[in-house]
Design a protein around this motif. Structure first.
Motif, PDB file in Angstrom:
ATOM      1  N   ARG A 168      -2.860  11.593   3.250  1.00 41.99           N
ATOM      2  CA  ARG A 168      -4.036  11.345   3.614  1.00 41.99           C
ATOM      3  C   ARG A 168      -4.224  10.059   3.215  1.00 41.99           C
ATOM      4  O   ARG A 168      -5.069   9.349   3.970  1.00 41.99           O
ATOM      5  CB  ARG A 168      -5.222  12.286   2.745  1.00 41.99           C
ATOM      6  CG  ARG A 168      -5.337  13.622   3.386  1.00 41.99           C
ATOM      7  CD  ARG A 168      -6.606  14.312   2.993  1.00 41.99           C
ATOM      8  NE  ARG A 168      -6.655  14.462   1.600  1.00 41.99           N
ATOM      9  CZ  ARG A 168      -6.177  15.383   0.613  1.00 41.99           C
ATOM     10  NH1 ARG A 168      -5.312  16.253   1.334  1.00 41.99           N
ATOM     11  NH2 ARG A 168      -6.028  15.488  -0.640  1.00 41.99           N
ATOM     12  N   ARG A 169      -3.759   9.377   2.255  1.00 39.23           N
ATOM     13  CA  ARG A 169      -3.866   8.050   1.603  1.00 39.23           C
ATOM     14  C   ARG A 169      -3.307   7.057   2.801  1.00 39.23           C
ATOM     15  O   ARG A 169      -3.600   6.026   3.184  1.00 39.23           O
ATOM     16  CB  ARG A 169      -3.155   7.914   0.239  1.00 39.23           C
ATOM     17  CG  ARG A 169      -3.953   8.255  -0.801  1.00 39.23           C
ATOM     18  CD  ARG A 169      -3.300   8.317  -1.931  1.00 39.23           C
ATOM     19  NE  ARG A 169      -4.047   8.673  -3.112  1.00 39.23           N
ATOM     20  CZ  ARG A 169      -3.719   9.074  -4.345  1.00 39.23           C
ATOM     21  NH1 ARG A 169      -2.502   9.370  -4.478  1.00 39.23           N
ATOM     22  NH2 ARG A 169      -4.492   9.443  -5.293  1.00 39.23           N
ATOM     23  N   LEU A 193      -1.874  14.725  -0.149  1.00 34.05           N
ATOM     24  CA  LEU A 193      -2.830  13.686  -0.797  1.00 34.05           C
ATOM     25  C   LEU A 193      -2.071  12.252  -0.329  1.00 34.05           C
ATOM     26  O   LEU A 193      -2.588  11.482   0.231  1.00 34.05           O
ATOM     27  CB  LEU A 193      -2.880  13.651  -2.297  1.00 34.05           C
ATOM     28  CG  LEU A 193      -3.636  12.791  -2.683  1.00 34.05           C
ATOM     29  CD1 LEU A 193      -5.098  12.550  -2.245  1.00 34.05           C
ATOM     30  CD2 LEU A 193      -3.798  13.074  -4.407  1.00 34.05           C
ATOM     31  N   ILE A 203      -4.957   6.119   6.509  1.00 33.93           N
ATOM     32  CA  ILE A 203      -5.887   5.041   7.194  1.00 33.93           C
ATOM     33  C   ILE A 203      -5.315   4.175   7.894  1.00 33.93           C
ATOM     34  O   ILE A 203      -5.881   3.369   8.539  1.00 33.93           O
ATOM     35  CB  ILE A 203      -6.558   4.587   5.843  1.00 33.93           C
ATOM     36  CG1 ILE A 203      -5.286   3.488   4.973  1.00 33.93           C
ATOM     37  CG2 ILE A 203      -7.150   5.261   4.812  1.00 33.93           C
ATOM     38  CD1 ILE A 203      -5.748   2.700   4.013  1.00 33.93           C
ATOM     39  N   LEU A 206       3.625   1.399  -1.217  1.00 33.98           N
ATOM     40  CA  LEU A 206       4.485   1.430  -2.575  1.00 33.98           C
ATOM     41  C   LEU A 206       3.299   1.966  -3.441  1.00 33.98           C
ATOM     42  O   LEU A 206       3.778   2.823  -4.380  1.00 33.98           O
ATOM     43  CB  LEU A 206       4.873  -0.049  -2.912  1.00 33.98           C
ATOM     44  CG  LEU A 206       5.375  -0.008  -4.392  1.00 33.98           C
ATOM     45  CD1 LEU A 206       6.498   0.887  -4.948  1.00 33.98           C
ATOM     46  CD2 LEU A 206       5.595  -1.504  -4.746  1.00 33.98           C
ATOM     47  N   MET A 207       2.036   1.813  -3.503  1.00 33.21           N
ATOM     48  CA  MET A 207       1.309   2.187  -4.319  1.00 33.21           C
ATOM     49  C   MET A 207       1.041   3.601  -3.866  1.00 33.21           C
ATOM     50  O   MET A 207       0.910   4.515  -4.949  1.00 33.21           O
ATOM     51  CB  MET A 207      -0.089   1.671  -4.053  1.00 33.21           C
ATOM     52  CG  MET A 207      -0.647   0.305  -4.700  1.00 33.21           C
ATOM     53  SD  MET A 207      -2.232  -0.230  -4.352  1.00 33.21           S
ATOM     54  CE  MET A 207      -2.307  -0.737  -2.757  1.00 33.21           C
ATOM     55  N   THR A 208       0.990   4.157  -2.902  1.00 34.64           N
ATOM     56  CA  THR A 208       1.151   5.626  -2.611  1.00 34.64           C
ATOM     57  C   THR A 208       2.043   6.570  -3.051  1.00 34.64           C
ATOM     58  O   THR A 208       2.021   7.403  -3.518  1.00 34.64           O
ATOM     59  CB  THR A 208       1.157   5.696  -1.077  1.00 34.64           C
ATOM     60  OG1 THR A 208      -0.055   4.998  -0.513  1.00 34.64           O
ATOM     61  CG2 THR A 208       0.819   7.296  -0.665  1.00 34.64           C
ATOM     62  N   GLU A 258       3.979   5.206  -5.707  1.00 31.14           N
ATOM     63  CA  GLU A 258       4.093   5.247  -7.301  1.00 31.14           C
ATOM     64  C   GLU A 258       2.917   6.472  -7.620  1.00 31.14           C
ATOM     65  O   GLU A 258       3.436   7.237  -8.177  1.00 31.14           O
ATOM     66  CB  GLU A 258       3.293   4.025  -7.708  1.00 31.14           C
ATOM     67  CG  GLU A 258       4.252   2.854  -7.765  1.00 31.14           C
ATOM     68  CD  GLU A 258       3.619   1.590  -8.044  1.00 31.14           C
ATOM     69  OE1 GLU A 258       4.285   0.442  -8.303  1.00 31.14           O
ATOM     70  OE2 GLU A 258       2.324   1.342  -7.926  1.00 31.14           O
ATOM     71  N   ALA A 259       1.797   6.937  -7.003  1.00 28.02           N
ATOM     72  CA  ALA A 259       0.978   7.630  -7.313  1.00 28.02           C
ATOM     73  C   ALA A 259       1.606   9.217  -6.963  1.00 28.02           C
ATOM     74  O   ALA A 259       1.599   9.957  -7.802  1.00 28.02           O
ATOM     75  CB  ALA A 259      -0.443   7.690  -6.483  1.00 28.02           C
ATOM     76  N   ARG A 269       4.740   9.986  -7.171  1.00 29.43           N
ATOM     77  CA  ARG A 269       5.850  10.285  -8.096  1.00 29.43           C
ATOM     78  C   ARG A 269       5.123  11.086  -9.173  1.00 29.43           C
ATOM     79  O   ARG A 269       5.841  11.933  -9.761  1.00 29.43           O
ATOM     80  CB  ARG A 269       6.383   8.783  -8.797  1.00 29.43           C
ATOM     81  CG  ARG A 269       7.236   9.086  -9.914  1.00 29.43           C
ATOM     82  CD  ARG A 269       8.563   9.934  -9.692  1.00 29.43           C
ATOM     83  NE  ARG A 269       9.567   9.263  -8.960  1.00 29.43           N
ATOM     84  CZ  ARG A 269      10.298   8.485  -9.670  1.00 29.43           C
ATOM     85  NH1 ARG A 269      10.355   7.844 -10.585  1.00 29.43           N
ATOM     86  NH2 ARG A 269      11.333   8.094  -8.609  1.00 29.43           N
ATOM     87  N   PHE A 270       4.028  10.533  -9.430  1.00 26.65           N
ATOM     88  CA  PHE A 270       3.220  11.147 -10.491  1.00 26.65           C
ATOM     89  C   PHE A 270       2.395  12.485 -10.314  1.00 26.65           C
ATOM     90  O   PHE A 270       2.669  13.562 -11.009  1.00 26.65           O
ATOM     91  CB  PHE A 270       2.114  10.122 -11.184  1.00 26.65           C
ATOM     92  CG  PHE A 270       1.358  10.655 -12.204  1.00 26.65           C
ATOM     93  CD1 PHE A 270       2.123  10.893 -13.312  1.00 26.65           C
ATOM     94  CD2 PHE A 270      -0.289  10.697 -12.381  1.00 26.65           C
ATOM     95  CE1 PHE A 270       1.165  11.286 -14.537  1.00 26.65           C
ATOM     96  CE2 PHE A 270      -0.955  11.079 -13.207  1.00 26.65           C
ATOM     97  CZ  PHE A 270      -0.179  11.382 -14.374  1.00 26.65           C
ATOM     98  N   GLU A 271       1.905  12.394  -8.980  1.00 32.26           N
ATOM     99  CA  GLU A 271       1.103  13.705  -8.395  1.00 32.26           C
ATOM    100  C   GLU A 271       2.075  15.021  -7.928  1.00 32.26           C
ATOM    101  O   GLU A 271       1.472  15.869  -7.942  1.00 32.26           O
ATOM    102  CB  GLU A 271      -0.162  13.206  -7.773  1.00 32.26           C
ATOM    103  CG  GLU A 271      -0.978  12.286  -8.289  1.00 32.26           C
ATOM    104  CD  GLU A 271      -2.000  11.415  -7.376  1.00 32.26           C
ATOM    105  OE1 GLU A 271      -2.801  10.912  -7.681  1.00 32.26           O
ATOM    106  OE2 GLU A 271      -1.413  10.909  -6.161  1.00 32.26           O
ATOM    107  N   TYR A 330       0.813  -1.223  -0.032  1.00 34.88           N
ATOM    108  CA  TYR A 330       0.108  -0.066   0.009  1.00 34.88           C
ATOM    109  C   TYR A 330       0.679   1.468   0.011  1.00 34.88           C
ATOM    110  O   TYR A 330       0.550   2.229  -0.646  1.00 34.88           O
ATOM    111  CB  TYR A 330      -1.165   0.137   1.302  1.00 34.88           C
ATOM    112  CG  TYR A 330      -1.900   1.089   1.431  1.00 34.88           C
ATOM    113  CD1 TYR A 330      -3.305   0.981   0.692  1.00 34.88           C
ATOM    114  CD2 TYR A 330      -1.483   2.499   1.734  1.00 34.88           C
ATOM    115  CE1 TYR A 330      -4.168   1.827   0.714  1.00 34.88           C
ATOM    116  CE2 TYR A 330      -2.669   3.242   1.803  1.00 34.88           C
ATOM    117  CZ  TYR A 330      -3.894   3.105   1.353  1.00 34.88           C
ATOM    118  OH  TYR A 330      -4.874   4.312   1.310  1.00 34.88           O
TER     119      TYR A 330
END
Lengths: 117, 302
Positions: free
Chosen positions: A69-70, A66, A73, A52-54, A56-57, A59-61, A50
């Protein structure tokens, strides 16, 4: 008298056997099924993925708020500490260098972001 | 013939059953096993939504569909595409940022397109020979004993998820031992070809609200698409609305109330045919009473 005493021994043994079997069934054979769990109960590898997903996002955003906030949780810890835990897991469990670099970038960004909050 | 000692058997059976009951109460109610190693499938619905959102955001950033698929499979949805579409509707309805809902829809679309473009397992080629399907395989060994916590084998960076002590291992069949280059960042996938206006009907139903403009948006597979922005303009006005805000009427459904004597132009924001000169028709009930009818437009990807 002796017969009575040995009967009580057997009764207690039967009780203990029943308790033992009950515990074994309830804890090992058919433990309680859990649903509607919170993310802090996730296994460490899922938490790390999770993070890692954050990353990855992120790097793009390029939005540390944000990303924080992710990660929020997971509750109790600060987002940067959660990301750092993910980084530790990734380093010790054979994640690819690219993934580790992504998480490292997120950790650094969140630490800086925490500093200005 | 010996008499069965019922009194002794009963004296043993009763405490045994009593003990069994006590053991079960203790292990199921008083002190059940603590959950420390849960899997995403057991998460509460709202946390699953959050998990999906992050999967979609990661997919929007990396374009790595196999990894997104593997992650989605952890949530145990019977149909990931439907789950994503439904979530996009909920996100829009609850006023979340459109960009986030759009990422979820984009992932649903990518999965849908991938599903249609990938031959199904067990299919055959033109010569009748079986065709291998380059999909990710999930081996679920939930009941197996946990393995050791040794460092996992080095996997290509494209592998969806690295798991240790692993009830679930994920092994891509098509990338054995061959590290594949990581995809570069790609923009959020678009809906593909522009939508065409495939239907325009006049609806004279007095049970519907007056001047109801209904819009239905479908992909090329005739699957309804949620979260599609519709732009409606008229002389001196413009408004946007989205499909999927009324899921009870369909994922790809949206509506708008037209007023009398106003001519509207309707188009999908992502690119579509333009429905020009749309006005609310005048209809009559069976008793001859006039009322304002509606229009139904259908947009579909070619």
């Amino acid at each position: 008298m002796t017969t009575n005493r040995s009967l009580w021994v057997f009764i207690i043994l039967a009780l203990i056997t029943g308790i033992g079997l009950g515990l074994a069934y309830g804890w090992v054979i058919d433990p309680v099924d859990y649903f509607d769990l919170t993310p802090d109960t996730l296994r460490a590898d899922y938490k790390a993925d999770y993070v890692l997903m954050t990353a990855e996002a992120y790097r793009f955003e390029q939005d540390p708020g944000l990303a924080a906030r992710r990660l929020a949780i997971f509750g109790t810890k600060s987002p940067s500490a959660i990301a750092a835990d993910g980084l530790d897991y990734a380093r010790t469990n054979g994640f690819s260098d690219t993934d580790i670099a992504l998480i490292q970038e997120l950790v650094t960004a969140l630490q800086a972001w925490s500093g200005i909050q | 013939m010996r008499r069965i000692p019922w009194d002794i058997l009963l004296a043993l059976l009763v405490p045994f059953l009593l003990g069994l009951g006590l053991g079960l109460v203790y292990s199921w109610v008083i002190s059940p096993l603590h959950v420390l190693d849960a899997e995403p499938v057991a998460l509460r619905v709202d946390f699953k939504d959050q998990y999906r959102s992050v999967i979609a955001a990661a997919y929007a950033a990396t374009g790595n569909l196999p990894r997104a698929q593997a992650r989605l499979s952890l949530l145990g949805d019977t149909d990931s595409i439907e789950a994503l579409n439904a979530q996009a509707q909920r996100m829009l309805a609850s006023g979340e940022q459109f960009e986030h809902a759009d990422q979820v829809v984009a992932l649903a679309l990518a999965l849908d397109e991938n599903k249609r473009s990938t031959p199904q397992s067990g299919s055959v080629d033109n010569n009748g020979a079986p065709v291998s399907t380059p999909t990710v395989e999930f081996v679920n060994n939930i009941d197996a004993e946990p393995t050791s916590t040794a460092t996992p084998p080095s996997l290509p960076s494209d592998v969806p998820i690295i798991l240790t002590e692993t009830p679930q291992t994920i092994e891509p069949q098509s990338t054995v031992n061959e590290p594949t280059p990581r995809p570069t960042n790609t923009p959020v996938p678009t809906l593909g070809a522009p939508f065409t206006l495939t239907g325009q009907e006049t609806i004279c139903d007095s049970n519907l609200p007056d001047g109801l403009l209904q819009v239905l948006v479908l992909n090329s597979n005739r699957r309804q698409l949620a979260g599609v922005e519709i732009v409606i303009t008229w002389d001196g006005g413009k408004e946007q609305f989205f499909t999927g805000l009324k899921p009870e009427l369909g994922n790809g459904y949206a509506d708008f109330i037209m007023t009398t004597d106003t001519t509207y132009t309707i188009q999908l924001a992502r690119g579509s045919d333009v429905a020009l000169g749309i006005t609310a028709p005048t209809c009559q009930t069976s008793s001859g009473e006039a009322f304002l009818g509606g229009i139904k437009l259908t947009f579909q990807q070619p």
